[in-house]
Structures are given as structure tokens and as C-alpha cells.
Scaffold this active site. Structure first.
Site, short mmCIF file in Angstrom:
data_model
loop_
_atom_site.label_atom_id
_atom_site.label_comp_id
_atom_site.label_asym_id
_atom_site.label_seq_id
_atom_site.Cartn_x
_atom_site.Cartn_y
_atom_site.Cartn_z
CD GLU A 236 0.29 1.01 3.18
OE1 GLU A 236 -0.03 2.10 2.69
OE2 GLU A 236 1.06 0.90 4.15
CE LYS B 17 4.90 0.82 2.20
NZ LYS B 17 4.01 1.99 2.21
CB CYS C 40 5.82 4.32 7.13
SG CYS C 40 4.15 3.71 7.43
#
Length: 290
Positions: A7, A66, A122
Site C-alpha cells: 500500500e 515499497k 513507516c
């Protein structure tokens, strides 16, 4: 089939990012079954995402994309922050610099606001994941460098480490995240740490991972094995007589030698293949008239 579908949702804009993503990434095994599974998931996204924004890759490409994306964004934050001190010293305004740099369409304006640093989980998590993967696969050039330190005593024929310049080199290398292997014929590890703590204030209590970052080798060839660079910091006579062809063959390439005592035959080392740097001696490869 197992697919990778990372995502790219930012906190605060997650729904918008889902409904109008700049890309959807789907990774799968490059087999007929894996490709079919990836296409089936792509067809679901195609109900609201343009097909040109749906990318299919292998599993590793998807996963690493990612991690690398967040690492690049974190790097932008760190880069503009690193300019802040120079702005304060010169009178420049970092906001004006950010605006000017961001006008370059090769760079863009996002993530160029100076601040106390990036937060959230993150960026840090993904950067640490990249470092872990690089270390796992032995790609130290992406994580940390191994540096061989030959000589720790402040002069040859002694084990005295008081105010040794080697200590300050090791301290600075630690701050850079290097993996350090030290060889000295007479200096022991305990004396190294005592002086490092006394003079530099560096110890295992205030420097996590110190013991693991610094290895004391009993053999110079072991210290240099796999090293990206070696530094001569004490003028031990034995250093002049090593088998440098053997050492070169064992080191990572390009192999660097920093001769801090000017005791080695630099021309001979360059013929072997080393990139040699010595105090007060220009590199002949950098000057056409030497």
C-alpha cells in the site's frame, strides 16, 4: 498463489490515495499461475484505476519498491534538513531554497520542508528493513563499510595508547556507521576501551553496539579480509613487509589504502591495484604533470 500488493497510503489522505492512486503495484511469481493471479487482482483495481497506473512485477521488485519509495522520501527530508545549518550560518532562508529547488520539475516540491525530522513508523521501519536486507545479502556497500585499522598505539614499538590519533579516527568512523577491524602487534582491547572512554567519552553504555562495531584482530590479513579500505595509523616496521598482493586479493573493490604514516611504497601499491591516499602526497592519477 501469494501476491505482493504494497500500500502507498499516506496518513490523513488514505481514502483519497486509495481511490485515485498514482500507481498500484502487484508482484507475483513469474510463472503462468503467478502471472494469472496477478492479472486477476489487476482486473479488480481496473474497475476504478487506469490500467497504465497498475504495475505488475515479480515479488521482490514489488516488495523492494515499497521500501525504496519511503527511503527516498525520508532522504529528501534529511537532505533539506542538512542544509538548514548552512542557511543559519550564511543568512539564507531554507524556505526560499526549498521553494526554488522545488520548482525544478526533476525534483519537485514535496517533502522539502525543513523540520525537526520525519516521524511516524513507516519511514524508519522501511529504512531499517533495507539495511537489514543489505546486511543479510552481504551488500555492505549499501549498509556499512568494513575498515581495517593497522596500528593503534601512538607510535611503533610500544603498546601505549594515550592520546593516540588512532582513537580519534576510530571514533569518527563509528559515527559514520563503519565496521572497524583493528590490528596492532602490542595493543590489547581493554586498553583501547579505557583510553577511548577516558579521552573521547565513548563507551558501551553511551554507544549502543560498540562492542560489535569494533573487532580486534590478531592477524593483519584477517583484519583486511573483505575490507573496503585499510588505514595505516602507526609506523610499525612490519607493515612495510606484508604481502600486499594477498591483501588486495582479499579486499572489496575498489580497495583503498590510507597511509597515515607515509611508510609504504605507494607506486608499488598502485601497480597492484590499490587506490592510495597519503598525507601530503598528491595522487599522480589526479595530475597529468606529475
Amino acid at each position: 498463489q501469494v501476491l505482493s500488493n504494497p500500500e502507498f497510503l499516506a496518513e490523513g489522505t488514505a481514502i483519497d490515495d486509495l481511490m485515485a492512486p498514482d500507481r498500484v503495484l502487484i508482484g507475483g511469481q513469474q510463472t503462468p499461475e503467478g502471472l494469472a493471479a496477478a492479472e486477476k487482482l489487476a482486473s479488480v483495481y481496473a474497475n476504478w484505476v487506469p490500467r497504465e497506473n497498475i504495475l505488475t512485477t515479480n515479488l521482490w521488485s514489488s516488495e523492494l519498491s515499497k521500501l525504496v519509495a519511503n527511503a527516498f522520501l525520508a532522504q529528501r527530508v534529511s537532505s533539506i534538513n542538512s542544509i538548514s545549518a548552512l542557511c543559519e550560518a550564511t543568512g539564507a532562508d531554507v524556505s526560499e531554497i526549498s521553494r526554488a529547488v522545488g520548482k525544478d520539475d526533476r525534483i519537485g516540491k514535496r517533502f522539502l520542508q525543513a523540520s525537526v525530522g520525519f516521524g511516524g513508523s513507516c519511514f524508519q521501519k522501511d529504512i531499517l528493513n533495507l539495511v537489514y536486507l543489505c546486511e543479510t545479502y552481504g551488500l555492505d556497500e549499501c549498509a556499512t563499510k568494513k575498515i581495517a585499522i593497522l596500528g593503534y598505539a601512538f607510535k611503533k614499538d610500544t603498546g601505549d595508547v594515550r592520546e593516540t590519533p588512532s582513537m580519534f579516527v576510530v571514533r569518527d568512523l563509528l559515527q559514520e556507521g563503519a565496521r572497524i577491524h583493528v590490528y596492532d602487534p602490542q595493543v590489547n582491547r581493554e586498553d583501547m576501551w579505557i583510553e577511548m572512554d577516558y579521552t573521547c567519552g565513548v563507551n558501551s553504555s553511551n554507544t549502543p553496539g560498540l562492542e560489535e562495531a569494533v573487532t580486534t584482530s590478531k592477524d593483519p590479513y584477517d583484519a583486511c579480509n573483505g575490507a573496503h579500505a585499510m588505514a595505516i595509523l602507526t609506523e610499525w616496521d612490519e607493515f612495510k613487509n606484508y604481502d600486499y598482493e594477498k591483501i588486495y586479493a582479499s579486499m572489496a573493490k575498489p580497495a583503498f589504502i590510507f597511509d597515515g604514516r607515509n611508510i609504504l611504497d605507494h607506486d608499488a601499491l598502485r601497480k597492484i591495484g590499490f587506490e592510495v591516499h597519503a598525507i601530503g602526497h598528491p595522487d599522480p592519477n589526479e595530475f597529468s604533470d606529475l
